[in-house]
Enzyme design. Structure first.
Site, PDB file in Angstrom:
ATOM      1  N   LYS A  59      41.094  12.703 -15.511  1.00 40.50           N
ATOM      2  CA  LYS A  59      39.703  12.369 -15.841  1.00 40.50           C
ATOM      3  C   LYS A  59      39.608  10.841 -15.978  1.00 40.50           C
ATOM      4  O   LYS A  59      39.443  10.293 -17.067  1.00 40.50           O
ATOM      5  CB  LYS A  59      39.299  13.096 -17.122  1.00 40.50           C
TER       6      LYS A  59
HETATM    7  N1  PMP Z   1      34.132  18.677 -13.275  1.00 43.68           N
HETATM    8  C1  PMP Z   1      33.893  17.394 -13.539  1.00 43.68           C
HETATM    9  C2  PMP Z   1      33.873  16.424 -12.405  1.00 43.68           C
HETATM   10  C3  PMP Z   1      33.662  16.971 -14.856  1.00 43.68           C
HETATM   11  O1  PMP Z   1      33.427  15.691 -15.125  1.00 43.68           O
HETATM   12  C4  PMP Z   1      33.654  17.923 -15.890  1.00 43.68           C
HETATM   13  C5  PMP Z   1      33.370  17.495 -17.306  1.00 43.68           C
HETATM   14  N2  PMP Z   1      34.541  17.094 -17.959  1.00 43.68           N
HETATM   15  C6  PMP Z   1      33.921  19.256 -15.578  1.00 43.68           C
HETATM   16  C7  PMP Z   1      34.155  19.603 -14.257  1.00 43.68           C
HETATM   17  C8  PMP Z   1      33.965  20.298 -16.641  1.00 43.68           C
HETATM   18  O2  PMP Z   1      35.091  20.087 -17.466  1.00 43.68           O
HETATM   19  P1  PMP Z   1      35.134  20.582 -18.962  1.00 43.68           P
HETATM   20  O3  PMP Z   1      34.720  21.992 -18.954  1.00 43.68           O
HETATM   21  O4  PMP Z   1      36.566  20.405 -19.344  1.00 43.68           O
HETATM   22  O5  PMP Z   1      34.217  19.727 -19.739  1.00 43.68           O
END
Ligand code: PMP
Length: 301
Positions: free
Chosen positions: A156
């Protein structure tokens, strides 16, 4: 402009609690210049028994660490201490329900060498459902998700989010609520900040890991499908197949579970109110609030 802090807001930076208005950063930082930083997005909820709980804190900080390691940012932090710092930030700001943002960033360095030091910041603010409560009108983006051979897409990393900004902006400019991005082979990948699921003939489908950020909400939805006896399959699919879905939804920490109204102006076979998506939306809400979920109380046609 939304205000994320005021003169009383406290944040955590490198082991200290400081006023947000007094905290500073170096304008020569490698993170600012090259997008070489890692972040998380976490939610805290006031649960059924009245206590404040950070949902899946361990999973988020495990990913935080892994994201840093994947892009060679040193990770000298103890995740239990960072979780404790999150609770302390909530307490010091009198917050019960909040969005928590950890950020790992690097000191001044104008070279393209990996960092030798990492700083950490944790801040929090009150944030409603990121994509709102209404069903989304989604547009297939002209932007693809980044090539997994060109980047550690499971990390991330801040810089990756310029791709998300471009796709969201394009969707808004065209009168839509949100974008849908495909992978480099033309299969459906995910949203700018959310993973995707669809329902077809009583079964739930979602893209496999490989071209997506494997979201923690995605993992929770998969868990819920198993618990509720809803058949689930991870597979690659095209936009054309997605347009034949009974219902589609996005999910992510900030957005939670949010249904789609349409894709490129075309609606779906089932009304949201009677879809498995709606059932999973309610089950997700119950899970984060630590409430019992009674499937029988939900009417799904
Ligand atoms: N895909 C992307 C590109 C994201 O930025 C996020 C948000 N973090 C998600 C999926 C969903 O991830 P999460 O459920 O861990 O928040």
């Amino acid at each position: 402009m939304y205000s994320y802090y005021n003169e009383n807001t406290i944040l955590y930076v490198n082991g200290e609690y400081k006023k947000a208005t007094a905290a500073t950063t170096d304008l020569y930082g490698q993170s600012l210049h090259y997008g070489y930083a890692v972040f998380e997005g976490i939610r805290a909820y006031k649960t059924a028994d009245g206590t404040v709980k950070i949902f899946k804190a361990k999973e988020h900080f495990d990913r935080f660490k892994r994201s840093c390691e994947l892009i060679h940012m040193p990770y000298p932090f103890d995740n239990d201490e960072l979780v404790a710092a999150c609770y302390k930030v909530l307490e010091m700001n009198n917050m019960e329900e909040a969005y928590i943002r950890p950020l790992a960033f690097c000191p001044p360095n104008m070279t393209l060498k990996a960092a030798s030091e990492t700083h950490v910041l944790i801040c929090a603010w009150e944030w409603g459902a990121y994509l709102g409560e209404k069903l989304l009108r989604v547009m297939t983006s002209s932007y693809q998700r980044p090539n997994p051979k060109a980047f550690k897409i499971e990390s991330k990393t801040a810089g990756l989010y310029v791709n998300s900004i471009l796709a969201s902006q394009e969707a808004k400019e065209n009168g839509y609520d949100e974008a849908l991005l495909l992978d480099i082979n033309g299969f459906v990948a995910e949203g700018p900040g959310a993973n995707l699921f669809f329902e077809k003939d009583g079964k739930i489908f979602t893209p496999p890991p490989g071209n997506i950020l494997p979201g923690i909400t995605r993992a929770t939805v998969i868990e819920l499908c198993h618990e509720l006896g809803i058949p689930l399959e991870e597979k690659l699919f095209t936009v054309e197949e997605l347009k034949t879905a009974d219902c589609v939804f996005y999910c992510g920490t900030a957005a939670e579970v949010v249904g789609w109204d349409s894709l490129d102006g075309q609606g779906f076979a089932k009304p949201w109110a009677s879809s498995l998506g709606k059932l999973l939306q309610q089950a997700y809400k119950a899970r984060v609030l630590e409430k019992e979920f009674d499937r029988a109380a939900v009417t799904v046609a």
